[in-house]
Design a protein around this motif. Structure first.
Motif, short mmCIF file in Angstrom:
data_model
loop_
_atom_site.label_atom_id
_atom_site.label_comp_id
_atom_site.label_asym_id
_atom_site.label_seq_id
_atom_site.Cartn_x
_atom_site.Cartn_y
_atom_site.Cartn_z
N LYS A 247 0.83 -1.20 0.00
CA LYS A 247 0.00 0.00 0.00
C LYS A 247 0.87 1.25 0.00
N ASN A 250 2.08 2.05 -3.50
CA ASN A 250 1.05 2.74 -4.29
C ASN A 250 0.87 4.18 -3.83
N ASP A 251 0.89 4.40 -2.51
CA ASP A 251 0.63 5.74 -1.97
C ASP A 251 1.75 6.72 -2.28
N GLY A 254 2.97 5.82 -6.62
CA GLY A 254 1.95 5.75 -7.67
C GLY A 254 1.60 4.32 -8.05
N HIS A 255 0.43 4.18 -8.66
CA HIS A 255 -0.05 2.84 -9.01
C HIS A 255 0.76 2.20 -10.12
N SER A 256 1.38 3.00 -10.98
CA SER A 256 2.21 2.41 -12.03
C SER A 256 3.41 1.70 -11.41
N GLY A 258 3.37 0.39 -8.45
CA GLY A 258 2.79 -0.82 -7.85
C GLY A 258 2.59 -1.92 -8.89
N ASP A 259 2.16 -1.52 -10.09
CA ASP A 259 2.00 -2.50 -11.17
C ASP A 259 3.33 -3.14 -11.53
N ASP A 285 -2.15 -7.79 -3.66
CA ASP A 285 -0.70 -8.03 -3.62
C ASP A 285 -0.38 -9.45 -3.18
#
Length: 371
Positions: A247, A250-251, A254-256, A258-259, A285
């Protein structure tokens, strides 16, 4: 980033007791009924031809016809147990491929006994039904066998007809051409259509069981693989892998990012687990690794996965916590066995995270006799 929550157990066909295959109105049962009825009808029609002027005239031909027609009864019984859904999918069923060969020989033998070659050409058009069946359920080489066999047979019959009645050559040649077109046109068009539908179905199934982001199996694919392994008398161990502090990735990144972390984790788990293991993304995850024979031990196998995921050269370091469980064998239900093993791995994963993350925890052994 909460703990994994199991979905409710679902009743699977593998858990249901086996029994006779009733004609319940499903496409599979209707196909079985149609094949059985047409096989028996072929036997009935073959017997009926022995009472016609165009049918077999010699005693040996009549005996041969009766032998083939009587054989349709046990063949129909065998085909009443066919699973056409799976057979269409694989095209590898020996029963279906040999059934096509049997039908080719049966139609040929019966019509070859006819006194009139023109009547035999008309009767040979039954091979169109055989071709339609082969187009959907037989291997390509069997389909080609049908095309060559039927074409040669019609040409032989036409040659015999021309030798008996050379003055009617145009009519005979036209009958030969029509017979070949009907017999082989059907199999050619239906085989192309069936292959297109099968390819589309396989693509859609692959999409349905694959996680689009990482390319590994999703939960649906995981459960299918786990149940399939259990039906093959293999009880795989299960490892539940959770990316630490995902988390926060992502925070703050960014979500990219995280991907990217998810893709890297899936790739490294797949490479480290080996070709006999199954890697899937359970959701978020969390990943699951099924392995039939973790070597040298389950704990060392899990530790190898944990080390493989982490790479000091990553822009954003990735570490994982792993809960590993040996199979919680349940002889009565494949789904219950999967759910219990997953729950045991989940409990171990919770301990790994509670004890500081970036570590492996093994599930406690099941209590003997408790399912």
């Amino acid at each position: 980033m909460g703990r994994h929550r199991e979905s409710p157990a679902r009743t699977r066909p593998a858990d249901r007791p086996e029994g006779p295959r009733p004609h319940d109105g499903t496409p599979n049962s209707l196909l079985r009924l149609g094949v059985v009825v047409q096989t028996l009808l072929f036997g009935f029609v073959g017997v009926a031809t022995t009472f016609t002027r165009d049918g077999p005239t010699e005693g040996f031909g009549t005996v041969l016809t009766y032998a083939v027609c009587v054989s349709t009864i046990p063949v129909a019984w065998v085909m009443s147990g066919a699973d056409f859904g799976m057979d269409w999918w694989s095209r590898r069923s020996p029963v279906n491929n040999w059934f096509v060969v049997y039908c080719e020989i049966g139609v040929t033998v019966v019509t070859a006994t006819y006194a009139d070659p023109l009547a035999a050409i008309q009767g040979s058009m039954l091979l169109a039904l055989v071709g339609a069946y082969a187009a959907h359920f037989a291997r390509p080489r069997v389909i080609w066998l049908h095309v060559v066999w039927s074409t040669v047979y019609v040409l032989v019959l036409g040659t015999l007809a021309l030798s008996k009645n050379p003055t009617d050559s145009v009519s005979i040649v036209l009958r030969m051409a029509v017979a070949i077109m009907v017999i082989n046109g059907a199999v050619t068009l239906l085989a192309a259509f069936s292959r297109a539908v099968l390819h589309s179905s396989r693509v859609h199934l692959s999409d349905a069981i694959t996680d689009p982001l990482t390319g590994v199996l999703n939960r649906r694919g995981l459960e299918a693989r786990a149940v399939g392994a259990r039906e093959g008398s293999v009880h795989p161990a299960l490892l539940l892998v959770d990316i630490d502090h995902f988390k926060a990735v992502n925070d703050y990144h960014g979500h990219s990012a995280g991907d990217v972390a998810l893709r890297l984790t899936a790739m490294r788990l797949t490479m480290s687990a080996g070709r006999h293991a199954t890697v899937s993304r359970l959701g978020g995850d969390e990943f699951v690794v099924l392995v039939p024979d973790p070597t040298p031990t389950l704990g060392e196998f899990a530790e190898r996965l944990r080390r493989a995921v982490h790479d000091v050269a990553d822009d954003i370091p990735i570490t994982v916590s792993i809960g590993a469980a040996l199979p919680q064998v349940n002889p009565h239900s494949t789904q219950a066995e999967f759910d219990r093993t997953l729950a045991a791995a989940d409990e171990a994963l919770y301990r790994a995270k509670r004890n500081g993350r970036n570590r492996v925890a093994l599930a406690r052994p099941p209590i003997e006799g408790v399912l």
